[in-house]
Design a protein around this motif. Structure first.
Motif, PDB file in Angstrom:
ATOM      1  N   ARG A   1      12.771  48.049  37.368  1.00  0.00           N
ATOM      2  CA  ARG A   1      13.860  49.023  37.303  1.00  0.00           C
ATOM      3  C   ARG A   1      13.572  50.225  38.206  1.00  0.00           C
ATOM      4  NH1 ARG A   1      18.477  47.014  34.656  1.00  0.00           N
ATOM      5  NH2 ARG A   1      18.000  46.309  32.542  1.00  0.00           N
ATOM      6  N   ASP A   2      14.659  50.819  38.709  1.00  0.00           N
ATOM      7  CA  ASP A   2      14.593  52.094  39.425  1.00  0.00           C
ATOM      8  C   ASP A   2      13.636  52.036  40.615  1.00  0.00           C
ATOM      9  OD1 ASP A   2      15.502  54.699  39.778  1.00  0.00           O
ATOM     10  OD2 ASP A   2      13.816  55.552  38.669  1.00  0.00           O
ATOM     11  N   VAL A   3      13.847  51.029  41.476  1.00  0.00           N
ATOM     12  CA  VAL A   3      12.975  50.769  42.613  1.00  0.00           C
ATOM     13  C   VAL A   3      13.623  51.271  43.903  1.00  0.00           C
ATOM     14  CG1 VAL A   3      12.000  48.916  44.040  1.00  0.00           C
ATOM     15  CG2 VAL A   3      11.885  48.773  41.551  1.00  0.00           C
ATOM     16  N   THR A   4      12.829  51.867  44.781  1.00  0.00           N
ATOM     17  CA  THR A   4      13.265  52.166  46.143  1.00  0.00           C
ATOM     18  C   THR A   4      12.547  51.199  47.075  1.00  0.00           C
ATOM     19  OG1 THR A   4      13.620  54.505  45.632  1.00  0.00           O
ATOM     20  CG2 THR A   4      13.374  53.909  47.960  1.00  0.00           C
ATOM     21  N   LEU A   5      13.324  50.393  47.827  1.00  0.00           N
ATOM     22  CA  LEU A   5      12.745  49.294  48.595  1.00  0.00           C
ATOM     23  C   LEU A   5      13.482  49.135  49.919  1.00  0.00           C
ATOM     24  CD1 LEU A   5      10.538  47.070  47.870  1.00  0.00           C
ATOM     25  CD2 LEU A   5      12.481  45.531  47.504  1.00  0.00           C
ATOM     26  N   THR A   6      12.751  49.228  51.029  1.00  0.00           N
ATOM     27  CA  THR A   6      13.348  49.000  52.342  1.00  0.00           C
ATOM     28  C   THR A   6      13.461  47.503  52.606  1.00  0.00           C
ATOM     29  OG1 THR A   6      11.242  48.920  53.524  1.00  0.00           O
ATOM     30  CG2 THR A   6      12.239  51.116  53.189  1.00  0.00           C
ATOM     31  N   PRO A   7      14.318  47.087  53.548  1.00  0.00           N
ATOM     32  CA  PRO A   7      14.357  45.660  53.907  1.00  0.00           C
ATOM     33  C   PRO A   7      12.996  45.134  54.356  1.00  0.00           C
ATOM     34  CG  PRO A   7      16.286  46.782  54.786  1.00  0.00           C
ATOM     35  CD  PRO A   7      15.387  47.845  54.239  1.00  0.00           C
ATOM     36  N   GLU A   8      12.245  45.957  55.090  1.00  0.00           N
ATOM     37  CA  GLU A   8      10.918  45.536  55.535  1.00  0.00           C
ATOM     38  C   GLU A   8       9.997  45.279  54.347  1.00  0.00           C
ATOM     39  OE1 GLU A   8      12.776  47.739  58.948  1.00  0.00           O
ATOM     40  OE2 GLU A   8      12.631  48.048  56.778  1.00  0.00           O
ATOM     41  N   GLN A   9      10.049  46.162  53.345  1.00  0.00           N
ATOM     42  CA  GLN A   9       9.210  45.981  52.163  1.00  0.00           C
ATOM     43  C   GLN A   9       9.639  44.752  51.360  1.00  0.00           C
ATOM     44  OE1 GLN A   9       9.888  49.958  50.532  1.00  0.00           O
ATOM     45  NE2 GLN A   9       7.695  50.436  50.790  1.00  0.00           N
ATOM     46  N   GLN A  10      10.939  44.521  51.276  1.00  0.00           N
ATOM     47  CA  GLN A  10      11.421  43.352  50.547  1.00  0.00           C
ATOM     48  C   GLN A  10      10.975  42.061  51.222  1.00  0.00           C
ATOM     49  OE1 GLN A  10      15.572  43.467  49.567  1.00  0.00           O
ATOM     50  NE2 GLN A  10      15.564  41.472  48.560  1.00  0.00           N
ATOM     51  N   TYR A  11      11.072  42.023  52.537  1.00  0.00           N
ATOM     52  CA  TYR A  11      10.606  40.848  53.281  1.00  0.00           C
ATOM     53  C   TYR A  11       9.111  40.648  53.071  1.00  0.00           C
ATOM     54  CZ  TYR A  11       9.042  38.191  57.399  1.00  0.00           C
ATOM     55  OH  TYR A  11       8.441  37.283  58.243  1.00  0.00           O
ATOM     56  N   ALA A  12       8.331  41.719  53.146  1.00  0.00           N
ATOM     57  CA  ALA A  12       6.871  41.610  52.977  1.00  0.00           C
ATOM     58  C   ALA A  12       6.518  41.115  51.573  1.00  0.00           C
ATOM     59  CB  ALA A  12       6.216  42.964  53.250  1.00  0.00           C
ATOM     60  N   LEU A  13       7.239  41.609  50.556  1.00  0.00           N
ATOM     61  CA  LEU A  13       6.982  41.179  49.184  1.00  0.00           C
ATOM     62  C   LEU A  13       7.300  39.691  49.023  1.00  0.00           C
ATOM     63  CD1 LEU A  13       6.401  41.664  46.170  1.00  0.00           C
ATOM     64  CD2 LEU A  13       8.774  42.440  45.928  1.00  0.00           C
ATOM     65  N   THR A  14       8.428  39.263  49.561  1.00  0.00           N
ATOM     66  CA  THR A  14       8.823  37.861  49.435  1.00  0.00           C
ATOM     67  C   THR A  14       7.849  36.958  50.191  1.00  0.00           C
ATOM     68  OG1 THR A  14      11.126  38.658  49.400  1.00  0.00           O
ATOM     69  CG2 THR A  14      10.787  36.287  49.631  1.00  0.00           C
ATOM     70  N   LYS A  15       7.444  37.389  51.363  1.00  0.00           N
ATOM     71  CA  LYS A  15       6.522  36.604  52.196  1.00  0.00           C
ATOM     72  C   LYS A  15       5.147  36.483  51.554  1.00  0.00           C
ATOM     73  CE  LYS A  15       4.617  36.497  56.937  1.00  0.00           C
ATOM     74  NZ  LYS A  15       5.042  35.121  57.283  1.00  0.00           N
ATOM     75  N   ALA A  16       4.781  37.449  50.733  1.00  0.00           N
ATOM     76  CA  ALA A  16       3.464  37.406  50.100  1.00  0.00           C
ATOM     77  C   ALA A  16       3.306  36.173  49.208  1.00  0.00           C
ATOM     78  CB  ALA A  16       3.228  38.686  49.288  1.00  0.00           C
ATOM     79  N   PHE A  17       4.409  35.634  48.697  1.00  0.00           N
ATOM     80  CA  PHE A  17       4.329  34.423  47.882  1.00  0.00           C
ATOM     81  C   PHE A  17       4.072  33.178  48.727  1.00  0.00           C
ATOM     82  CE2 PHE A  17       6.643  37.340  45.146  1.00  0.00           C
ATOM     83  CZ  PHE A  17       6.066  37.093  43.914  1.00  0.00           C
ATOM     84  N   ASP A  18       4.272  33.299  50.043  1.00  0.00           N
ATOM     85  CA  ASP A  18       4.083  32.166  50.954  1.00  0.00           C
ATOM     86  C   ASP A  18       3.790  32.734  52.340  1.00  0.00           C
ATOM     87  OD1 ASP A  18       4.077  29.785  52.308  1.00  0.00           O
ATOM     88  OD2 ASP A  18       6.142  29.223  51.811  1.00  0.00           O
ATOM     89  N   PRO A  19       2.564  33.196  52.567  1.00  0.00           N
ATOM     90  CA  PRO A  19       2.240  33.921  53.803  1.00  0.00           C
ATOM     91  C   PRO A  19       2.540  33.150  55.089  1.00  0.00           C
ATOM     92  CG  PRO A  19       0.496  34.223  52.194  1.00  0.00           C
ATOM     93  CD  PRO A  19       1.412  33.170  51.646  1.00  0.00           C
ATOM     94  N   GLU A  20       2.585  31.820  55.042  1.00  0.00           N
ATOM     95  CA  GLU A  20       2.863  31.036  56.238  1.00  0.00           C
ATOM     96  C   GLU A  20       4.357  30.885  56.511  1.00  0.00           C
ATOM     97  OE1 GLU A  20       0.775  27.336  56.309  1.00  0.00           O
ATOM     98  OE2 GLU A  20      -1.049  28.210  55.452  1.00  0.00           O
ATOM     99  N   SER A  21       5.195  31.324  55.592  1.00  0.00           N
ATOM    100  CA  SER A  21       6.642  31.225  55.806  1.00  0.00           C
ATOM    101  C   SER A  21       7.092  32.315  56.778  1.00  0.00           C
ATOM    102  CB  SER A  21       7.384  31.371  54.477  1.00  0.00           C
ATOM    103  OG  SER A  21       7.139  32.652  53.909  1.00  0.00           O
ATOM    104  N   GLU A  22       8.172  32.035  57.505  1.00  0.00           N
ATOM    105  CA  GLU A  22       8.638  32.979  58.522  1.00  0.00           C
ATOM    106  C   GLU A  22      10.131  33.263  58.435  1.00  0.00           C
ATOM    107  OE1 GLU A  22       6.968  34.734  60.605  1.00  0.00           O
ATOM    108  OE2 GLU A  22       4.983  33.847  60.338  1.00  0.00           O
ATOM    109  N   SER A  23      10.949  32.221  58.281  1.00  0.00           N
ATOM    110  CA  SER A  23      12.394  32.398  58.422  1.00  0.00           C
ATOM    111  C   SER A  23      13.089  32.436  57.075  1.00  0.00           C
ATOM    112  CB  SER A  23      12.985  31.262  59.274  1.00  0.00           C
ATOM    113  OG  SER A  23      12.995  30.053  58.551  1.00  0.00           O
ATOM    114  N   TYR A  24      14.294  32.988  57.093  1.00  0.00           N
ATOM    115  CA  TYR A  24      15.159  32.965  55.929  1.00  0.00           C
ATOM    116  C   TYR A  24      15.332  31.519  55.452  1.00  0.00           C
ATOM    117  CZ  TYR A  24      19.363  33.596  53.068  1.00  0.00           C
ATOM    118  OH  TYR A  24      20.278  33.589  52.041  1.00  0.00           O
ATOM    119  N   GLY A  25      15.639  31.328  54.184  1.00  0.00           N
ATOM    120  CA  GLY A  25      15.681  30.006  53.598  1.00  0.00           C
ATOM    121  C   GLY A  25      16.610  29.026  54.278  1.00  0.00           C
ATOM    122  N   HIS A  26      17.650  29.537  54.937  1.00  0.00           N
ATOM    123  CA  HIS A  26      18.582  28.685  55.676  1.00  0.00           C
ATOM    124  C   HIS A  26      18.394  28.832  57.191  1.00  0.00           C
ATOM    125  CE1 HIS A  26      21.234  27.541  52.228  1.00  0.00           C
ATOM    126  NE2 HIS A  26      20.684  28.626  51.712  1.00  0.00           N
TER     127      HIS A  26
END
Length: 387
Positions: free
Chosen positions: A43-68
């Motif tokens: 709750r009540d998070v401030t998150l840039t697009p860059e931070q969101q991408y980095a957080l998502t990528k952390a679950f799969d560091p070898e991934s690069e592109s959007y899911g589609h």
């Protein structure tokens, strides 16, 4: 400092940590919590697009592109996803989704957003009279995945930026003229989630046996293929009318890029099996024979089968998946501005719900990344145990 998790199964509410600035140790806690609980809410998070991408990528560091694929959904105009996603220019792995006109947003001068509605995708629709009374439907139960060429993402992050208020709505599972159908009260514009683990657990033994032995083959370019077809009233799959786009009318495709995936995906932390099928894109089922020594009594396709009859494929998937979206098993998230939801995309199904008026502006950032691996299916030991 340990991350605090509220003691609930879905979702777990995380606190005492900034998800945009996690230490490696904190991320490991978050990762384990996500695969254990299925969904985490900040709750009540401030998150840039860059931070969101980095957080998502952390679950799969070898991934690069959007899911589609980066910058691909908007260029494929025949896809049913085409109107729903706008790419953030400087971070193409992050999509802007929502409703209404958004201006001067993260490098986009303007964006006309459209909240997906059952009125454009279902065979039947809620009448205008019932819509005015607050009735609505699930749009399309799915996993976030291209299901062609790209592997299904491990995790999805959804960040609520602008969230309009409004009255609650009532989801109807069936047509207006069926008063006996199930209903579910939901917040306006909720995202609804169900557990793939629970979907498998509640199956009777003969369907558990079938699921653990079966893989799904998806259509090439499934979101283009399914676009002319129409969905069931509960959003769980397609009405079988033969309206899918013929394969020779699809964009150019390659046999090697078609996805054949197990029905059940193994959780990397708990080892449990999750029923993870996007029913709208499924085209064929491939069933393994029963293992040596397994009881054949009541078993479906004990000698194995390659099921190519699309109507039968849809009938079997619906039989297995429909119990898992019962009202008591659905978590409808009540969005607040600056909510960040992380969900295990290989463990849950979800759907957009409801309808907004054109002047109700909503803006979210969504990120999921085509995975560097394919989901792990049942082991031989799992097949022996459940078949």
């Amino acid at each position: 400092m340990a991350i605090e998790l509220a003691p609930v199964t879905l979702p777990a509410t995380a606190s005492s940590v900034n998800p945009g600035e996690l230490t490696p140790e904190q991320f490991k806690e978050i990762e384990r919590a996500l695969y254990t609980h299925g969904l985490l809410l900040f709750r009540d998070v401030t998150l840039t697009p860059e931070q969101q991408y980095a957080l998502t990528k952390a679950f799969d560091p070898e991934s690069e592109s959007y899911g589609h694929g980066n910058n691909k959904t908007q260029s494929t105009k025949k896809s049913i996803l085409h109107p729903d996603l706008k790419t953030i220019p400087r971070v193409p792995q992050v999509q802007l989704i929502g409703n209404g006109m958004v201006y001067n947003h993260e490098g986009l001068e303007s964006a006309a957003l459209k909240h997906p509605s059952h009125t454009t995708f279902h065979k039947t629709r809620v009448s205008a009279e019932n819509e005015a009374l607050g009735f609505t439907r699930f749009y399309r139960w799915h996993i976030d995945a291209a299901l062609y060429d790209y592997n299904p993402p491990r995790a999805t992050t959804l960040y609520g930026i602008t969230v309009p208020g409004g009255d609650r709505q009532t989801v109807r599972y069936s047509d207006d003229d069926d008063p006996s159908g199930e209903t579910l009260s939901v917040p306006l514009g909720t995202t609804a989630f169900v557990s793939g683990k629970k979907m498998f657990q509640i199956l009777p033994p003969e369907l558990k046996s079938f699921a653990v032995r079966t893989s799904v083959r998806y259509a090439p370019h499934p979101y283009v293929w399914m676009a002319p077809a129409r969905a069931k009233s509960d959003g769980l799959g397609i009405v079988n009318e033969g309206l899918e786009l013929p394969l020779n009318e699809l964009p150019e495709w390659e046999q090697s890029k078609i996805k054949t995936l197990p029905i059940l995906w193994k959780n990397p932390v708990t080892g449990e099996l999750h029923f993870q099928v996007h029913p709208c894109g499924a085209q064929e089922l491939i069933v393994k024979p029963l293992p040596l020594g397994a009881s054949r009594e009541g078993a479906l396709y004990p000698d194995g089968e390659h099921i190519k009859d699309l109507g039968k494929v849809r009938e079997l998937l619906y039989l297995m998946q429909r119990p898992g979206i019962a009202p008591s098993l659905v978590y409808p998230h009540d969005w607040k501005e600056r909510d960040l939801v992380l969900f295990h995309n290989r463990g849950l199904l979800h759907t957009v719900v409801g309808a907004f008026k054109p002047d109700q502006v909503r803006a979210f950032h969504q990120c999921n990344l085509a995975a560097s691996d394919v989901p792990t299916g049942p082991t031989e030991q799992d097949i022996i145990a459940w078949a």
